[in-house]
Design an enzyme around this catalytic site. Structure first.
Site, PDB file in Angstrom:
ATOM      1  N   THR A  81      65.354  91.419 178.416  1.00  0.00           N
ATOM      2  CA  THR A  81      64.381  90.511 177.798  1.00  0.00           C
ATOM      3  C   THR A  81      63.391  91.305 176.953  1.00  0.00           C
ATOM      4  OG1 THR A  81      64.561  88.940 179.635  1.00  0.00           O
ATOM      5  CG2 THR A  81      62.576  88.802 178.279  1.00  0.00           C
ATOM      6  N   CYS A 335      68.497  81.165 184.175  1.00  0.00           N
ATOM      7  CA  CYS A 335      67.159  81.237 183.586  1.00  0.00           C
ATOM      8  C   CYS A 335      66.625  79.842 183.285  1.00  0.00           C
ATOM      9  CB  CYS A 335      67.188  82.050 182.305  1.00  0.00           C
ATOM     10  SG  CYS A 335      67.961  83.646 182.513  1.00  0.00           S
TER      11      CYS A 335
END
Ligand SMILES: *Cc1c(COP(=O)(O)O)cnc(C)c1O
Length: 390
Positions: A81, A335
């Protein structure tokens, strides 16, 4: 009196995260306590600091070797990320004079999609490519989107929900034809497909340890060494990682990621062959389940063997997940599991909304056994036949 613990669910969610390999955990434990190499790798004034630095540099070489890079091209981050954020934002901000245009796709991981959206709010322009039904972006499609002011193209190597594989070398070549740089999110690709930054023409690549039997909370951005590769830091401080990413390096995490990637380099090919056999066995069993159909690409060359995304046409998705509570799988991407919306990836590849809501991602890995596949198939058959048709 004997105590029995209930059996653990069968873990078929390796695309969400992998367990840390015991060999990796053993390395990780060498860098924590007072009798070990716990020192700050940035400490230059004593031997303990140098030894910690050596561990960091060995890991840098291990990760670099796994992707045919130079160790000086590896920037440690907290995961893929952060690497995606640094690649997109750091590159676009540092290269404004080169162009304000970014090309990416609608089925990237949220770490890329939401970063690109933030860049749009900053005044950058983004072209969003839509994949084919196979979950892939074609080089010809990219060519049509390229402009004189395109500075960067960001397209993932392997999609985390479908397992579809992009032609990274072909896409990078198109980006370069137009003078742009090429970034790829390879979080799902390391250990699943061959990665070679030189042969594939990659300028920036995001990696994560925990998708590859390393610990959570560490990753890397590969940044090609070349005068034109400028990256503006997002995290300011002591100037670590050649000014691109400040913060005390977590020696234990980094050494573990190095070991995890060294193991991939040695074992991944044989591992993927074994997992391809598991996939074939699973799909043979699934063929007998009424209403089950594959959302992942069918062609072997277009999909990693460890991800199988399936729709179950005749049952309600929520009920199916409940009935399958002894198998750990994902609906869409982990997610997004806080939201009840169908997976944006499945919608983008043309899966109808109702089917997308009745879809599950099964993902296999290093510790998946044939017996796990067979047991999961039994549970799936039982669950589907036990549910009333929609
Ligand atoms: C898991 C994943 C990420 C995020 O990686 P973290 O290391 O968890 O931050 C990014 N992109 C893809 C494709 C992923 O699968």
């Amino acid at each position: 009196m004997t105590m029995t613990t209930p059996p653990l669910p069968i873990y078929l969610d390796y695309a969400a995260t992998t367990p840390v390999d015991a060999r990796v955990a053993a390395v990780m434990q060498r860098y924590l306590t007072v009798d070990q190499l716990f020192a700050n790798p940035a400490s230059r004034s004593h031997m303990l600091g140098w030894q910690a630095e050596q561990a960091v540099e060995q890991a840098r070489r291990q990760v670099a070797d796994a992707i045919n890079a130079d160790p000086r091209e590896i920037v440690w981050t907290s995961g893929a990320t952060e690497a995606d954020n640094l690649a997109l934002t750091g590159f676009m901000r540092a290269n404004r004079e080169r162009g304000m245009h970014l090309v990416t796709s609608t089925i990237e991981h949220k770490a890329v999609i939401d970063t690109a959206k933030a860049l749009e709010r900053e005044g950058f322009e983004v072209t969003w490519l839509a994949p084919g039904a196979d979950g892939r972006i074609q080089p010809a499609q990219l060519r049509a989107a390229m402009r004189d002011d395109t500075a960067l193209v960001s397209l993932m190597a392997v999609n985390n929900e479908l397992g579809s594989i992009n032609d990274i070398a072909g896409l990078a070549a198109v980006a370069h034809e137009f003078g742009a740089c090429f970034h790829t999110d390879a979080a799902q690709a390391s250990g699943r497909i061959a990665l070679d930054v030189v042969a594939q023409g990659i300028d920036l690549m995001s990696l994560s340890a925990h998708k590859a039997y390393g610990p959570k909370g560490v990753g890397a951005l590969y940044v090609k060494r070349s005068p034109e590769m400028r990256i503006e830091a997002l995290i300011h401080g002591g100037g670590h990682e050649r000014g691109m990413r400040s913060g005390t390096l977590p020696t234990h995490q980094i050494a573990a990621m190095g070991e995890a990637f060294a193991l991939l380099a040695q074992e991944a090919e044989a591992e993927q062959t074994r997992i391809a056999q598991l996939r074939a066995r699973f799909l043979t069993g699934i063929a007998e389940v009424p209403g089950a159909r594959l959302n992942s690409p069918e062609a072997e060359a277009e999909v990693v063997p460890n991800i199988v995304n399936l729709a179950f046409a005749d049952v309600d998705g929520e009920s199916l997940l409940m009935a399958l509570r002894d198998v750990a799988v994902s609906t869409g991407s982990a997610c997004n599991s806080a939201s009840v919306d169908p997976s944006y990836v499945l919608l983008e590849v043309g899966v109808p909304r109702a089917l997308a809501l009745a879809s599950l991602r099964f993902s296999f890995g290093r510790f998946t056994q044939t017996a796990d596949i067979d047991h999961a198939l039994t549970l799936i058959r039982h669950a589907v036949s036990g549910l009333r048709p929609r």
